[in-house]
Design an enzyme around this catalytic site. Sequence first.
Site, mmCIF file in Angstrom:
data_model
loop_
_atom_site.group_PDB
_atom_site.id
_atom_site.type_symbol
_atom_site.label_atom_id
_atom_site.label_comp_id
_atom_site.label_asym_id
_atom_site.label_seq_id
_atom_site.Cartn_x
_atom_site.Cartn_y
_atom_site.Cartn_z
ATOM 1 N N ARG A 221 0.844 -1.189 0.000
ATOM 2 C CA ARG A 221 0.000 0.000 0.000
ATOM 3 C C ARG A 221 0.885 1.247 0.000
ATOM 4 O O ARG A 221 1.961 1.261 0.626
ATOM 5 C CB ARG A 221 -0.893 0.040 1.242
ATOM 6 C CG ARG A 221 -2.080 -0.910 1.205
ATOM 7 C CD ARG A 221 -3.123 -0.504 0.172
ATOM 8 N NE ARG A 221 -4.295 -1.374 0.171
ATOM 9 C CZ ARG A 221 -4.449 -2.444 -0.622
ATOM 10 N NH1 ARG A 221 -3.511 -2.783 -1.496
ATOM 11 N NH2 ARG A 221 -5.553 -3.162 -0.567
ATOM 12 N N HIS A 269 -0.728 0.058 -9.615
ATOM 13 C CA HIS A 269 -1.416 -0.809 -8.638
ATOM 14 C C HIS A 269 -1.983 -2.062 -9.328
ATOM 15 O O HIS A 269 -3.185 -2.317 -9.280
ATOM 16 C CB HIS A 269 -2.538 -0.035 -7.912
ATOM 17 C CG HIS A 269 -2.992 -0.734 -6.658
ATOM 18 N ND1 HIS A 269 -3.392 -0.069 -5.525
ATOM 19 C CD2 HIS A 269 -3.114 -2.054 -6.361
ATOM 20 C CE1 HIS A 269 -3.739 -0.940 -4.590
ATOM 21 N NE2 HIS A 269 -3.575 -2.151 -5.076
HETATM 22 P P1 NAP Z 1 -1.788 -11.507 5.055
HETATM 23 O O1 NAP Z 1 -1.937 -12.929 4.642
HETATM 24 O O2 NAP Z 1 -2.722 -10.968 6.067
HETATM 25 O O3 NAP Z 1 -0.288 -11.344 5.572
HETATM 26 C C1 NAP Z 1 0.158 -10.210 6.226
HETATM 27 C C2 NAP Z 1 1.561 -10.464 6.780
HETATM 28 O O4 NAP Z 1 2.031 -9.249 7.383
HETATM 29 C C3 NAP Z 1 1.575 -11.534 7.878
HETATM 30 O O5 NAP Z 1 2.749 -12.311 7.785
HETATM 31 C C4 NAP Z 1 1.600 -10.696 9.159
HETATM 32 O O6 NAP Z 1 2.219 -11.344 10.261
HETATM 33 C C5 NAP Z 1 2.445 -9.516 8.726
HETATM 34 N N1 NAP Z 1 2.204 -8.360 9.585
HETATM 35 C C6 NAP Z 1 1.065 -7.667 9.752
HETATM 36 N N2 NAP Z 1 1.230 -6.676 10.651
HETATM 37 C C7 NAP Z 1 2.511 -6.752 11.063
HETATM 38 C C8 NAP Z 1 3.281 -6.025 11.985
HETATM 39 N N3 NAP Z 1 2.774 -5.014 12.678
HETATM 40 N N4 NAP Z 1 4.559 -6.394 12.164
HETATM 41 C C9 NAP Z 1 5.091 -7.426 11.481
HETATM 42 N N5 NAP Z 1 4.414 -8.161 10.581
HETATM 43 C C10 NAP Z 1 3.132 -7.838 10.380
HETATM 44 O O7 NAP Z 1 -1.860 -10.542 3.801
HETATM 45 P P2 NAP Z 1 -1.549 -10.888 2.280
HETATM 46 O O8 NAP Z 1 -2.660 -11.616 1.649
HETATM 47 O O9 NAP Z 1 -0.204 -11.511 2.212
HETATM 48 O O10 NAP Z 1 -1.523 -9.411 1.653
HETATM 49 C C11 NAP Z 1 -0.629 -8.425 2.111
HETATM 50 C C12 NAP Z 1 -1.012 -7.065 1.568
HETATM 51 O O11 NAP Z 1 -0.702 -6.975 0.180
HETATM 52 C C13 NAP Z 1 -2.498 -6.722 1.604
HETATM 53 O O12 NAP Z 1 -2.901 -6.305 2.890
HETATM 54 C C14 NAP Z 1 -2.604 -5.629 0.570
HETATM 55 O O13 NAP Z 1 -2.442 -4.376 1.168
HETATM 56 C C15 NAP Z 1 -1.430 -5.900 -0.368
HETATM 57 N N6 NAP Z 1 -1.870 -6.247 -1.719
HETATM 58 C C16 NAP Z 1 -1.493 -5.461 -2.761
HETATM 59 C C17 NAP Z 1 -1.882 -5.787 -4.036
HETATM 60 C C18 NAP Z 1 -1.428 -4.987 -5.228
HETATM 61 O O14 NAP Z 1 -1.870 -5.229 -6.341
HETATM 62 N N7 NAP Z 1 -0.512 -4.061 -5.063
HETATM 63 C C19 NAP Z 1 -2.647 -6.943 -4.266
HETATM 64 C C20 NAP Z 1 -3.016 -7.709 -3.183
HETATM 65 C C21 NAP Z 1 -2.618 -7.361 -1.914
HETATM 66 P P3 NAP Z 1 1.569 -12.650 10.930
HETATM 67 O O15 NAP Z 1 1.703 -13.725 9.881
HETATM 68 O O16 NAP Z 1 2.415 -12.895 12.093
HETATM 69 O O17 NAP Z 1 0.143 -12.321 11.229
HETATM 70 C C1 GLV Z 2 -5.260 -5.086 -3.927
HETATM 71 O O1 GLV Z 2 -4.616 -4.123 -3.713
HETATM 72 C C2 GLV Z 2 -5.724 -5.979 -2.912
HETATM 73 O O2 GLV Z 2 -5.640 -5.643 -1.732
HETATM 74 O O3 GLV Z 2 -6.193 -7.067 -3.271
#
Ligand code: NAP
Ligand code: GLV
Length: 306
Positions: A221, A269
Amino acid sequence: MRITVCLTDSKPEPWVQGLQAALPEAEVSAWAPGQQPADHAVVWAPPQAFIDAQPGLKTLFNIGAGVDALMQLSLPPGLAVVRLDDAGMSVQMAEYACHAVIRHFRELDVYEAEARAGRWTYRKPRERADFPVGILGLGVLGERVARAVAHFEFPVMGWSRTRKEIEGVRTFAGEARLGDFLVNTRVLVNLLPLTDATRGILNKATLSALKPGGYLINIARGGHLVEDDLIPLLDKGQLAGATLDVFETEPLPAAHPFWHHPKISITPHGSARTLRSESIAQIAGKIRAMARGEAVAGVVDFERGY
Ligand code: NAP
Ligand code: GLV
């Protein structure tokens, strides 16, 4: 069962049709003010007025992985928020991150410029051991990225809130280990959710802590990066470059200095797009599982904010 679809910035009709086909027993429609309240909603960044008009709603299904926009709303107690759980995103993130890491490591931008100038030149091979890659966030997307980058034999590290064990990845957990993680990282990939704890985590102090020649890949983000801190770090050579897919304001304003900075690569994005048919299949599967009283993956913890 009624399902309503409320999407900011995209047309609801293909989602309505797809959900209706996947759940013929349901009544699926695009949200309109005054509509009868629904049991479940499929949303992206809905307005507060939508939530306020849906008193009986049981579940908000977010058509993305990040729920930061939903966490800004005032949600009634008892309403569950369910994010997309991969649904074809992790492979896209792995492609994007590996491409950005390799493009930087192999100096492919330099080769492209040389080729355009009609020059047949070589760069000195670089040691991948000198390019340790650190992934912030080892969740659904970060873990896949970490494994994919490790496949190319870079040293790989990952940082998360709770401790992880991932083969081929050196893991760090918790705020107390962030400093150790950063000083051992040269190419930093951000895949954290945007929460109160992570907003502004990419800043002058953390980016300056990277190994010399640090490189930033932000695919989570825009709010993670303190944008004003980046260009001074690039201009004085503290950072070698950045690949940015996300921005504080999107679309990135035309006058923003990131557009024309020679050390910044930009995408709009799109590092991991929502894939409609996979997402509909996942959401329909979860609605059926919930109706059977089963637990589903991707339920957001409001305390953590993700
Ligand atoms: P997720 O499965 O919820 O994983 C989040 C990770 O971040 C987990 O390992 C979590 O730790 C860690 N985390 C959260 N808060 C933290 C903190 N304060 N300190 C240290 N580690 C922390 O999320 P995801 O599915 O991988 O997605 C991640 C992010 O990618 C989304 O929230 C979104 O913003 C972004 N995204 C972007 C796009 C794009 O096109 N640019 C697309 C999709 C997603 P734990 O495992 O210990 O809980
Ligand atoms: C895209 O940014 C998503 O959070 O899936």
